[in-house]
Design an enzyme around this catalytic site. Structure first.
Site, short mmCIF file in Angstrom:
data_model
loop_
_atom_site.label_atom_id
_atom_site.label_comp_id
_atom_site.label_asym_id
_atom_site.label_seq_id
_atom_site.Cartn_x
_atom_site.Cartn_y
_atom_site.Cartn_z
N LYS A 13 0.84 -1.21 0.00
CA LYS A 13 0.00 0.00 0.00
C LYS A 13 0.87 1.25 0.00
CE LYS A 13 -2.29 -1.02 3.82
NZ LYS A 13 -1.62 -2.28 4.20
N ARG A 88 -9.53 0.41 9.33
CA ARG A 88 -9.09 -0.96 9.60
C ARG A 88 -10.16 -1.75 10.35
NH1 ARG A 88 -3.17 0.22 9.50
NH2 ARG A 88 -1.99 -1.69 9.76
N ARG A 127 11.82 -5.86 5.01
CA ARG A 127 11.58 -4.45 4.71
C ARG A 127 12.51 -3.57 5.57
NH1 ARG A 127 5.56 -2.09 4.99
NH2 ARG A 127 5.64 -2.56 7.20
N ARG A 159 11.53 -1.64 11.05
CA ARG A 159 10.47 -1.23 11.97
C ARG A 159 10.34 -2.25 13.10
NH1 ARG A 159 5.24 0.25 8.40
NH2 ARG A 159 4.29 -0.86 10.13
N ARG A 170 0.11 -9.25 13.41
CA ARG A 170 -0.53 -8.21 12.60
C ARG A 170 -1.41 -8.85 11.52
NH1 ARG A 170 4.40 -5.09 10.55
NH2 ARG A 170 2.94 -3.67 9.53
P1 AMP Z 1 0.85 0.35 9.39
O1 AMP Z 1 2.05 1.17 9.13
O2 AMP Z 1 -0.36 0.82 8.61
O3 AMP Z 1 1.10 -1.14 9.21
O4 AMP Z 1 0.45 0.57 10.94
C1 AMP Z 1 1.35 0.21 11.97
C2 AMP Z 1 0.58 0.06 13.29
O5 AMP Z 1 -0.06 1.30 13.63
C3 AMP Z 1 -0.54 -0.97 13.27
O6 AMP Z 1 -0.07 -2.30 13.51
C4 AMP Z 1 -1.42 -0.45 14.40
O7 AMP Z 1 -0.87 -0.75 15.68
C5 AMP Z 1 -1.33 1.06 14.22
N1 AMP Z 1 -2.37 1.54 13.28
C6 AMP Z 1 -2.19 2.12 12.06
N2 AMP Z 1 -3.35 2.44 11.48
C7 AMP Z 1 -4.32 2.06 12.35
C8 AMP Z 1 -5.75 2.09 12.32
N3 AMP Z 1 -6.42 2.58 11.26
N4 AMP Z 1 -6.42 1.61 13.40
C9 AMP Z 1 -5.77 1.12 14.47
N5 AMP Z 1 -4.43 1.03 14.56
C10 AMP Z 1 -3.69 1.49 13.50
#
Ligand code: AMP
Length: 213
Positions: A13, A88, A127, A159, A170
């Site tokens: 994404k 989400r 990554r 990360r 996740r």
């Molecule tokens: P991402 O970079 O989108 O994979 O997000 C990393 C982490 O941020 C996720 O594993 C969640 O802990 C938190 N996070 C990001 N976006 C959301 C969301 N829309 N709702 C809840 N937690 C989020």
């Protein structure tokens, strides 16, 4: 065009969003990026979110919905935006529709990038991200120098939530909470599913076709 990018963590994404910004200049709203910055800056939001993120769990809806609403209210979002990593959960999707409705806006397309599980685990654990400019690299690409960013010379890091155990958590959170959103957008007639296990530019050609630009 107001776009939601759907897909498991590691589906690509962020990479597709980078290409969309370069092509069309519309803002990219990534809740993950906003939360990681808040954690790095040690803000109250960051302190609240860090534990959830480290465990690979979702930050509570109320927190995330609040921050997306205030970001969408900024003037640059009026001419289109790309939402990445949000919504989400069903609750987030419904809150998003309500908030946009109040602003006289709506989501035009939800693009779901689909990638096989094993490929995702391999991608995420390989990554690396640049500490300075945020550019994303894959150690699966033999031309990538893991010691520095090819764009700005910054240090590359993994990360905290890209380790194998957290990645698996996740993915199960994704299956439970986020995968059902595909049906939510399909029922609205705006879902477009694309195969994300192809070269970045081939996937982007599909995105362009969907967006019509
Ligand atoms: P991402 O970079 O989108 O994979 O997000 C990393 C982490 O941020 C996720 O594993 C969640 O802990 C938190 N996070 C990001 N976006 C959301 C969301 N829309 N709702 C809840 N937690 C989020």
């Amino acid at each position: 065009m107001n776009i939601v990018l759907l897909g498991a963590p590691g589906a690509g994404k962020g990479t597709q969003a980078e290409k969309m910004i370069a092509a069309w200049g519309i803002p990219h709203i990534s809740t993950g990026d906003i939360l990681r910055k808040a954690v790095a800056d040690g803000t109250p939001l960051g302190m609240q979110a860090k534990g959830y993120m480290d465990r690979g769990e979702l930050v509570p809806d109320l927190v995330v919905i609040g921050l997306v609403k205030s970001r969408l209210a900024e003037s640059d979002a009026r001419d289109g935006f790309i939402l990445d990593g949000f919504p989400r959960t069903d609750g987030q999707a419904e809150a998003l529709d309500r908030a946009l409705g109040e602003m006289g806006m709506k989501i035009d397309a939800a693009i779901s990038i689909d990638v096989d599980r094993d490929v995702i685990v391999r991608r995420l654990t390989s990554r690396r991200t640049c500490k300075s400019c945020g550019k994303i690299y894959s150690l699966l690409d033999p031309t990538v120098d893991p010691s520095k960013c090819a764009a700005c010379g910054g240090e590359l890091y993994q990360r905290d939530d890209d380790t194998e155990a957290t990645v698996r958590n996740r993915l199960s959170v994704y299956d439970r909470s986020t995968a059902p959103l595909v049906d939510y957008y399909r029922s609205k007639g705006i879902l477009h599913a694309i195969d994300g296990d192809r070269p970045v530019d081939t996937v982007f050609a599909d995105v362009r076709r969907i967006v019509g630009r």
